[in-house]
Design a protein around this motif. Structure first.
Motif, PDB file in Angstrom:
ATOM      1  N   MET A 101     -88.127   1.497  72.983  1.00 37.27           N
ATOM      2  CA  MET A 101     -86.762   1.984  73.195  1.00 37.27           C
ATOM      3  C   MET A 101     -85.739   0.944  72.731  1.00 37.27           C
ATOM      4  N   ILE A 102     -84.860   1.332  71.842  1.00 44.93           N
ATOM      5  CA  ILE A 102     -83.833   0.404  71.348  1.00 44.93           C
ATOM      6  C   ILE A 102     -82.481   0.825  71.927  1.00 44.93           C
ATOM      7  N   ILE A 103     -81.914  -0.060  72.723  1.00 47.44           N
ATOM      8  CA  ILE A 103     -80.652   0.255  73.401  1.00 47.44           C
ATOM      9  C   ILE A 103     -79.587  -0.724  72.934  1.00 47.44           C
ATOM     10  N   ILE A 104     -78.427  -0.206  72.593  1.00 41.65           N
ATOM     11  CA  ILE A 104     -77.294  -1.067  72.248  1.00 41.65           C
ATOM     12  C   ILE A 104     -76.306  -1.024  73.409  1.00 41.65           C
ATOM     13  N   LEU A 105     -75.789  -2.175  73.803  1.00 41.92           N
ATOM     14  CA  LEU A 105     -74.708  -2.191  74.791  1.00 41.92           C
ATOM     15  C   LEU A 105     -73.408  -2.492  74.058  1.00 41.92           C
ATOM     16  N   LEU A 106     -72.460  -1.581  74.201  1.00 45.38           N
ATOM     17  CA  LEU A 106     -71.136  -1.789  73.611  1.00 45.38           C
ATOM     18  C   LEU A 106     -70.150  -1.995  74.747  1.00 45.38           C
ATOM     19  N   GLY A 107     -69.045  -2.645  74.470  1.00 45.85           N
ATOM     20  CA  GLY A 107     -68.039  -2.777  75.510  1.00 45.85           C
ATOM     21  C   GLY A 107     -67.194  -3.999  75.267  1.00 45.85           C
ATOM     22  N   PRO A 108     -66.001  -4.026  75.846  1.00 46.63           N
ATOM     23  CA  PRO A 108     -65.106  -5.168  75.617  1.00 46.63           C
ATOM     24  C   PRO A 108     -65.691  -6.463  76.166  1.00 46.63           C
ATOM     25  N   PRO A 109     -65.208  -7.607  75.667  1.00 47.12           N
ATOM     26  CA  PRO A 109     -65.618  -8.869  76.267  1.00 47.12           C
ATOM     27  C   PRO A 109     -65.304  -8.799  77.751  1.00 47.12           C
ATOM     28  N   GLY A 110     -66.190  -9.260  78.595  1.00 46.39           N
ATOM     29  CA  GLY A 110     -65.905  -9.244  80.033  1.00 46.39           C
ATOM     30  C   GLY A 110     -66.327  -7.960  80.717  1.00 46.39           C
ATOM     31  N   ALA A 111     -66.811  -6.981  79.946  1.00 47.37           N
ATOM     32  CA  ALA A 111     -67.249  -5.735  80.595  1.00 47.37           C
ATOM     33  C   ALA A 111     -68.562  -5.968  81.328  1.00 47.37           C
ATOM     34  N   GLY A 112     -69.221  -7.081  81.003  1.00 43.33           N
ATOM     35  CA  GLY A 112     -70.476  -7.409  81.692  1.00 43.33           C
ATOM     36  C   GLY A 112     -71.709  -7.134  80.859  1.00 43.33           C
ATOM     37  N   LYS A 113     -71.521  -7.004  79.547  1.00 42.75           N
ATOM     38  CA  LYS A 113     -72.672  -6.698  78.674  1.00 42.75           C
ATOM     39  C   LYS A 113     -73.783  -7.733  78.839  1.00 42.75           C
ATOM     40  N   GLY A 114     -73.391  -9.012  78.749  1.00 41.01           N
ATOM     41  CA  GLY A 114     -74.392 -10.086  78.812  1.00 41.01           C
ATOM     42  C   GLY A 114     -75.140 -10.078  80.133  1.00 41.01           C
ATOM     43  N   THR A 115     -74.383 -10.033  81.234  1.00 45.50           N
ATOM     44  CA  THR A 115     -74.994 -10.035  82.572  1.00 45.50           C
ATOM     45  C   THR A 115     -75.932  -8.846  82.719  1.00 45.50           C
ATOM     46  N   GLN A 116     -75.440  -7.672  82.364  1.00 46.36           N
ATOM     47  CA  GLN A 116     -76.235  -6.451  82.532  1.00 46.36           C
ATOM     48  C   GLN A 116     -77.435  -6.436  81.604  1.00 46.36           C
ATOM     49  N   ALA A 117     -77.224  -6.862  80.358  1.00 48.85           N
ATOM     50  CA  ALA A 117     -78.319  -6.816  79.386  1.00 48.85           C
ATOM     51  C   ALA A 117     -79.458  -7.715  79.848  1.00 48.85           C
ATOM     52  N   LYS A 118     -79.119  -8.885  80.386  1.00 49.81           N
ATOM     53  CA  LYS A 118     -80.165  -9.811  80.840  1.00 49.81           C
ATOM     54  C   LYS A 118     -80.964  -9.197  81.995  1.00 49.81           C
ATOM     55  N   GLU A 119     -80.254  -8.622  82.957  1.00 54.15           N
ATOM     56  CA  GLU A 119     -80.931  -8.009  84.111  1.00 54.15           C
ATOM     57  C   GLU A 119     -81.768  -6.808  83.677  1.00 54.15           C
ATOM     58  N   LEU A 120     -81.171  -5.975  82.855  1.00 54.70           N
ATOM     59  CA  LEU A 120     -81.847  -4.763  82.391  1.00 54.70           C
ATOM     60  C   LEU A 120     -83.118  -5.127  81.621  1.00 54.70           C
ATOM     61  N   ALA A 121     -83.010  -6.162  80.792  1.00 61.54           N
ATOM     62  CA  ALA A 121     -84.163  -6.594  79.990  1.00 61.54           C
ATOM     63  C   ALA A 121     -85.335  -6.955  80.898  1.00 61.54           C
ATOM     64  N   VAL A 122     -85.030  -7.678  81.994  1.00 58.67           N
ATOM     65  CA  VAL A 122     -86.097  -8.062  82.920  1.00 58.67           C
ATOM     66  C   VAL A 122     -86.682  -6.805  83.571  1.00 58.67           C
ATOM     67  N   LYS A 123     -85.782  -5.913  84.037  1.00 55.62           N
ATOM     68  CA  LYS A 123     -86.243  -4.711  84.740  1.00 55.62           C
ATOM     69  C   LYS A 123     -87.136  -3.832  83.888  1.00 55.62           C
ATOM     70  N   ILE A 124     -86.743  -3.656  82.600  1.00 49.41           N
ATOM     71  CA  ILE A 124     -87.541  -2.718  81.802  1.00 49.41           C
ATOM     72  C   ILE A 124     -88.480  -3.435  80.832  1.00 49.41           C
ATOM     73  N   GLY A 125     -88.518  -4.768  80.932  1.00 48.55           N
ATOM     74  CA  GLY A 125     -89.514  -5.537  80.183  1.00 48.55           C
ATOM     75  C   GLY A 125     -89.335  -5.525  78.677  1.00 48.55           C
ATOM     76  N   LEU A 126     -88.089  -5.543  78.235  1.00 47.59           N
ATOM     77  CA  LEU A 126     -87.838  -5.611  76.793  1.00 47.59           C
ATOM     78  C   LEU A 126     -87.019  -6.880  76.486  1.00 47.59           C
ATOM     79  N   PRO A 127     -87.124  -7.425  75.280  1.00 48.57           N
ATOM     80  CA  PRO A 127     -86.311  -8.603  74.973  1.00 48.57           C
ATOM     81  C   PRO A 127     -84.805  -8.275  74.910  1.00 48.57           C
ATOM     82  N   HIS A 128     -84.017  -9.251  75.295  1.00 40.98           N
ATOM     83  CA  HIS A 128     -82.560  -9.128  75.217  1.00 40.98           C
ATOM     84  C   HIS A 128     -82.103  -9.933  74.018  1.00 40.98           C
ATOM     85  N   ILE A 129     -81.419  -9.288  73.107  1.00 39.14           N
ATOM     86  CA  ILE A 129     -80.946  -9.999  71.914  1.00 39.14           C
ATOM     87  C   ILE A 129     -79.421  -9.995  71.928  1.00 39.14           C
TER      88      ILE A 129
END
Ligand code: ADP
Length: 222
Positions: free
Chosen positions: A1-29
């Protein structure tokens, strides 16, 4: 599954992407993270990118795309990944498609994390980042247990050079200019899902997981 996170700076992309990556076991780039590592390591790419980043403007497409193509050449991406910070322009979106097409892969979902401007500015002004593992903290919203020390790996936390009020305004303006065309681009492909990200990090993550699960049942939530 390839997921892109879009959103303004500060929307929490980095924080969420890191957590989500751990939860679903995919690398965060994260292109921002890779660029910052190059800047702190004073690589050729880092030296070229540094001034753009400090001003809050985009690093030229060719540089970032070349960097991403190298990352996507690694074998850990085969079962999917979460992409944060790329694409930022239509040119980048098309370049990504091309890189993936050559490997027989496709973007599955684009999650647009939206947040209001006062929330964004408050989040960015208080943001703390780990020098070593890149984990995000916040002076008020998510303070580390020990002052300026990462809860996860014990390294020092720092404030990003571009997290100051003047650069934030620029980053938001750059973002506004580029994002509407990207949103439209992915809406046309029926891949875009919107999520309001003003709330606590934990509840945004829960909403995001719910959304991904709902999408997997091919039940499109908007
Ligand atoms: P934010 O979106 O919170 O500002 P990022 O960590 O995603 O932070 O990016 C920081 C900076 O890195 C951007 O302002 C930009 O200069 C550069 N950058 C990151 N990703 C890209 C990209 N895909 N294209 C061009 N520049 C990028």
């Amino acid at each position: 599954m390839i997921i892109i996170l879009l959103g303004p700076p500060g929307a929490g992309k980095g924080t969420q992407a890191k957590e989500l990556a751990v939860k679903i076991g995919l690398p965060h780039i994260s292109t921002g993270d890779i660029l910052r590592r190059n800047v702190s390591g004073s690589t050729e790419l880092g030296r070229k990118a540094k001034d753009f980043m400090n001003k809050g403007v985009l690093v030229p497409d060719e540089l970032v795309t070349q960097m991403l193509a190298e990352r996507l050449g690694e074998s850990d991406i085969k079962k999917g990944f979460i992409l944060d910070g790329y694409p930022r322009t239509i040119t980048q979106a098309k370049a990504l498609e091309e890189i993936l097409r050559k490997q027989g892969l496709n973007v599955d979902k684009v999650i647009y994390l939206d947040a209001s401007e006062p929330v964004i500015v408050q989040r960015i002004i208080g943001r703390l980042v780990c020098k070593k593992c890149g984990a995000n903290f916040h002076l008020k919203n998510m303070p580390p247990k020990r002052d300026m020390i990462c809860d996860i790996c014990g390294s020092d936390l720092y404030r990003r050079a571009d997290d100051n009020e003047e650069t934030i305004k620029n980053r938001l303006a750059v973002y506004e200019k580029e994002v509407s065309s990207l949103v439209l681009y992915y809406e046309k492909q029926k891949k875009l899902y919107r999520l309001l990200a003003d709330g606590q990090a934990k509840s945004v993550l829960e909403d995001m997981i719910e959304l991904i699960e709902a999408c997997n049942d091919s039940h499109k939530v908007r």
